[in-house]
Write an enzyme that holds these catalytic residues in place. Sequence first.
Site, short mmCIF file in Angstrom:
data_model
loop_
_atom_site.label_atom_id
_atom_site.label_comp_id
_atom_site.label_asym_id
_atom_site.label_seq_id
_atom_site.Cartn_x
_atom_site.Cartn_y
_atom_site.Cartn_z
N SER A 133 0.81 -1.03 -0.03
CA SER A 133 0.10 -0.07 0.12
C SER A 133 0.95 1.26 -0.06
CB SER A 133 -0.97 -0.06 1.18
OG SER A 133 -1.52 1.38 1.60
N TYR A 146 -1.53 -1.04 11.43
CA TYR A 146 -1.73 -1.48 9.92
C TYR A 146 -0.32 -0.90 9.25
CZ TYR A 146 -2.93 -0.73 5.05
OH TYR A 146 -3.03 -0.96 3.61
#
Length: 277
Positions: A133, A146
Amino acid sequence: MSERIALVTGASAGIGFESALALRSAGFIVYAGARRVDRMEPLTAKGIHILSLDVTDDQSMVAAVTAVETARGRVDVLVNNAGYGSYGSLEEVPLAEGRRQFDVNVLGLARMTQLVIPRMREAGKGRIINVSSIGGKIFEPLGAWYHATKFAVEGMSDSLRLELKPHGIDVVVIEPSGTDTEWGTIAGEGLMMASGHGPYKEQAHVMAAALASTSGQILSTPPRVVAKAITRAATAKRPRTRYPVGRGAWSVLALRRVLPDRAFDAVLWNSYQRFIR
């Protein structure tokens, strides 16, 4: 040339689902794995093989890779897509949830990679595509667990790229920006459960709204766009090491490279001001 074999994890929805379709359209024999097998049933109409796969269960991972290698002799391309976003203040999120975040996003990816490497190494070729990401390069408040996992995926992929190069195995990282999937809504709901009523509640409301804004919004990146990047990475003769993809991905990563930390902090937080009620 025989058809190439691709195995995609986290294929029950979003990026994984679309990647299975895109790889099949590109001529791959595709195996799609996820816990929610029923949600992958539409893939069978496209000639895609579906597998029950839980990347937190070693037996499940071994069984899935063994099934593909028994049927086809090898996995040519592994797409490590399974993952989720655990948000909440570090103070309030239980360590058990932090461990689960690493189990899914990092250790599951690592174990799947371990399982396919031997056959790839014996063949002298193969490709491992890790879906990270832009969150593997930037950060957000209440996203410590995360982002820690995505930073880990980035570092692991870089190390793997070097250690597997002598064996003819490519390692590629995909870095999507906000994608129009259920991911953002689920992450936002988890955030509110963890931190929506305590000392971080004001930040939590802002961040939950920001996360939810990626789901069903016109400015979000459709998962099929990310799937196209994954397919390019799978089919390129010499793939790039990284594929930033989606609206704003390149510009956000460029800002991160050139701005000092505190300046980037300000830019990041100011971008969330529109979500303050």
